[in-house]
Design an enzyme around this catalytic site. Structure first.
Site, PDB file in Angstrom:
ATOM      1  CG  HIS A   1       6.306  -1.388 -31.969  1.00  0.00           C
ATOM      2  ND1 HIS A   1       6.682  -1.526 -30.651  1.00  0.00           N
ATOM      3  CD2 HIS A   1       5.051  -1.885 -32.049  1.00  0.00           C
ATOM      4  CE1 HIS A   1       5.688  -2.057 -29.979  1.00  0.00           C
ATOM      5  NE2 HIS A   1       4.689  -2.289 -30.791  1.00  0.00           N
TER       6      HIS A   1
ATOM      7  CE  LYS B   1       4.708  -9.316 -29.625  1.00  0.00           C
ATOM      8  NZ  LYS B   1       4.490  -7.934 -29.244  1.00  0.00           N
TER       9      LYS B   1
ATOM     10  CB  CYS C   1       7.233  -0.328 -26.353  1.00  0.00           C
ATOM     11  SG  CYS C   1       8.078  -1.242 -27.620  1.00  0.00           S
TER      12      CYS C   1
ATOM     13  CB  CYS D   1      11.050   1.036 -31.227  1.00  0.00           C
ATOM     14  SG  CYS D   1      10.496  -0.444 -30.404  1.00  0.00           S
TER      15      CYS D   1
ATOM     16  CB  CYS E   1       8.817   2.961 -28.453  1.00  0.00           C
ATOM     17  SG  CYS E   1       7.779   1.963 -29.547  1.00  0.00           S
TER      18      CYS E   1
ATOM     19  CG  HIS F   1      -3.680 -10.072 -28.000  1.00  0.00           C
ATOM     20  ND1 HIS F   1      -4.119  -9.551 -29.193  1.00  0.00           N
ATOM     21  CD2 HIS F   1      -2.646  -9.292 -27.606  1.00  0.00           C
ATOM     22  CE1 HIS F   1      -3.388  -8.484 -29.495  1.00  0.00           C
ATOM     23  NE2 HIS F   1      -2.480  -8.310 -28.551  1.00  0.00           N
TER      24      HIS F   1
ATOM     25  CE  LYS G   1      -5.877  -7.856 -36.087  1.00  0.00           C
ATOM     26  NZ  LYS G   1      -7.111  -7.930 -35.383  1.00  0.00           N
TER      27      LYS G   1
ATOM     28  CG  HIS H   1      -2.957 -10.650 -32.700  1.00  0.00           C
ATOM     29  ND1 HIS H   1      -2.145 -11.491 -31.981  1.00  0.00           N
ATOM     30  CD2 HIS H   1      -2.379  -9.420 -32.623  1.00  0.00           C
ATOM     31  CE1 HIS H   1      -1.116 -10.822 -31.501  1.00  0.00           C
ATOM     32  NE2 HIS H   1      -1.240  -9.549 -31.862  1.00  0.00           N
TER      33      HIS H   1
END
Ligand code: MSP
Length: 529
Positions: free
Chosen positions: A157, A308, A132, A154, A129, A23, A311, A20
């Site tokens: 996430h 953040k 991560c 986490c 996690c 990146h 996806k 996405h």
């Protein structure tokens, strides 16, 4: 021995999903930086690649009923390599952690650390996690809500962590706290920006614990050379890409390449992966007695709704969603200029559209098209010979020198938005020069023919310089501009133009053919209505 290359890296991306724009952001930044360094006449090595091992990828492959190898091969070929082309990234290499050169280097590295006594066996118990791919401490967790109520999740996430209990091998991270603090004290720029540096120093000061460097319950990874029941923990496999790609652990020729490239001048990363890069990685290198990277630069996040973009939270936007409408050059320009590198930034279609129209279409695009049109009309498409320069002309030449210096100073410090702003101001000044000089009026008076020639030559030379300065940011558009100015015949390839000599005036040869190209930045669909 040839001079050491400027060496920049991106993180290697997890291939659990397609890329996405978060990146793409890191990849574009690294590309602008390395293209800039190449245009300073330096050799630059730009590395990117994919992180293919670990639980996250293994599970994703299982969800799709394919082997992990098939899954990663497919994602790399269908998504991760193509996105580099879409974005016009001129990387020198692409490392995949499933490649033999990487596996060999990783095994060699850990073998060396074990021999040196930095690795020992011990039981591990604690939260992990998978999102991560990280062992967590209490401060990284919070109470879940909604479907995860009553569970610890986490903080990144918002998904439950898994409790692991394994017999692992540990890396003696705790040995390196003092040395790391000393390193960061002596090299204040080794972690940037300052907020990232402060975070790292504070974390080290809290005290470092040894950390598990292997996993026994994971099958998809690089086996430990001395214990084939365990694979190297995915981060301690992935970080090594920065050295295995440039020859570490290879044959003599590879080692020579390594000596010429390492240490990295900058590892570009997102701020979420700072600890790995600014604590674990240098500690690993210290243990192996290898030089440390000169800088780890943590950029901010692209946010959607204040969070953040990701996806997994379904907020990811594919780069092609934007490049299809705006083109790749505008994409690169937008993300490098609209968001200060090092801070978070929100992407919005409206802002993108506004900047595209104001700064690119009406700014640079308009300047390029009207000057080509005037040279076409008044000088039959041949660049005229300039006469004597007036103070106004000379002031513009002086400004160019100042702008080029300032852009260079900002770009090498990764302050892309300020570097671009300097170049953009120059574009505006040249547009202002055209407005005040009024070449269309000069053209009506045969006695002003010489003056008209000087003005249009000045504009064309300014555009020549703009093409050079903007080339690292917008390589495609600048190449078109370069061609339309007939610059290649007199000055050679655009990529060979040195940004530090861009203000040397008089590169374009009078008489050169100036061609009108289609608009560099076409009007957007909605605006056409
Ligand atoms: N595989 C690890 C990195 C290993 S490097 C030895 C990893 N991969 S990742 O695919 O999850 O993330 C790669 C990079 O993309 C990170 O620098 C991360 O910060 C960046 N981004 C992912 N989402 C992002 C945004 N929404 N905004 C900006 N960058 C983001 O971590």
């Amino acid at each position: 021995m040839p001079e050491k290359s400027f060496y920049a890296t991106t993180p290697i991306y997890y291939v659990n999903d397609a890329p996405h724009i978060g990146h793409a952001y890191t990849s574009v930044a690294g590309d602008v930086l390395t293209r800039w360094h190449r245009q300073r006449g330096e050799t630059a090595v730009y590395l990117t690649g994919t992180d293919e091992h670990g639980t996250k990828v293994e599970r994703k492959a299982a969800e799709h009923d394919v082997s992990p190898q098939e899954w990663v091969d497919r994602l790399v070929e269908e998504h991760w390599r193509p996105v580099l082309e879409t974005l016009e990234i001129a990387n020198d290499d692409f490392i995949r952690t499933t490649e033999a050169r990487h596996k060999r280097g990783v095994q060699h590295f850990w073998e060396v650390l074990k021999e040196k006594g930095f690795v020992y066996p011990a039981p591990f118990e604690g939260p992990y996690c998978v999102g991560c791919e990280e062992f967590k401490v209490a401060a990284d967790l919070m109470e879940g809500t909604g479907e995860y109520e009553g569970q610890l999740v986490c903080k990144v996430h918002h998904k439950p962590v898994e409790m692991l209990s394994e017999n692992n091998w540990f890396f003696r991270l705790s040995d390196f706290g003092d040395r790391l603090l000393e390193h960061y004290e002596r090299n204040p720029n080794a972690v940037a920006p300052t907020s990232a540096r402060n975070e790292v120093v504070a974390f080290i000061k809290e005290g470092l614990n040894d950390i598990s460097m292997s996993r026994s319950s994971v099958g998809w990874g690089i086996p430990l050379p001395w214990d084939s029941d365990q694979v190297v923990y995915v981060w301690f496999d992935a970080l090594l890409n920065y050295i295995t790609a440039i020859g570490y652990g290879g044959d003599e020729a590879a080692e020579q390449r390594f000596a010429q490239t390492w240490p990295a001048d900058v590892h570009l990363i997102g701020k979420d992966i700072l600890r790995f890069h600014a604590i674990f990685w240098p500690a690993m290198l210290m243990a192996a007695e290898l030089p440390l990277p000169k800088q780890v630069f943590a950029h901010g996040w692209l946010l959607v709704g204040g969070e953040k973009m990701s996806k997994s939270k379904l907020t990811g936007i594919a780069p092609s969603d934007i490049t299809d409408d705006f083109g790749v050059d505008a994409f690169r320009y937008y993300f490098m200029s609209a968001i200060h590198f090092g801070s978070d930034g929100s992407f919005s279609w409206e802002d993108m559209r506004d900047r595209y129209s104001a700064e690119l279409a009406n700014g640079l695009g308009n300047l390029a098209s009207r000057s080509a049109a005037m040279i076409g009309k008044y000088f039959e498409g041949r660049l005229p010979e300039p006469g004597a320069y007036t103070n106004m002309d000379l002031a513009l030449q002086d400004r160019l020198a100042t702008v080029a210096d300032s852009a260079d100073a900002h770009m090498v410090k990764l302050n892309f938005s300020a570097g671009i702003a300097a170049i953009r101001e120059f574009v505006e000044e040249v547009n202002g020069y055209v407005t005040t000089q009024e070449p269309w009026k000069l053209a009506r008076d045969p006695e002003q023919r010489n003056r008209l020639a000087t003005v249009l030559y000045t504009v064309a030379e300014s555009l020549r310089a703009i093409a050079v300065l903007y080339a690292p940011v917008m390589p495609g558009i600048c190449e078109e501009l370069w061609q339309s100015l007939g610059a290649a015949e007199t000055a050679g390839a655009l990529a060979d133009q040195n940004v530090r000599q861009v203000a040397d005036w008089g590169v374009l040869r009078p008489g050169a053919t100036i061609t009108k190209t289609p608009p560099l930045f076409p009007r957007l669909e909605e605006d056409k209505a």
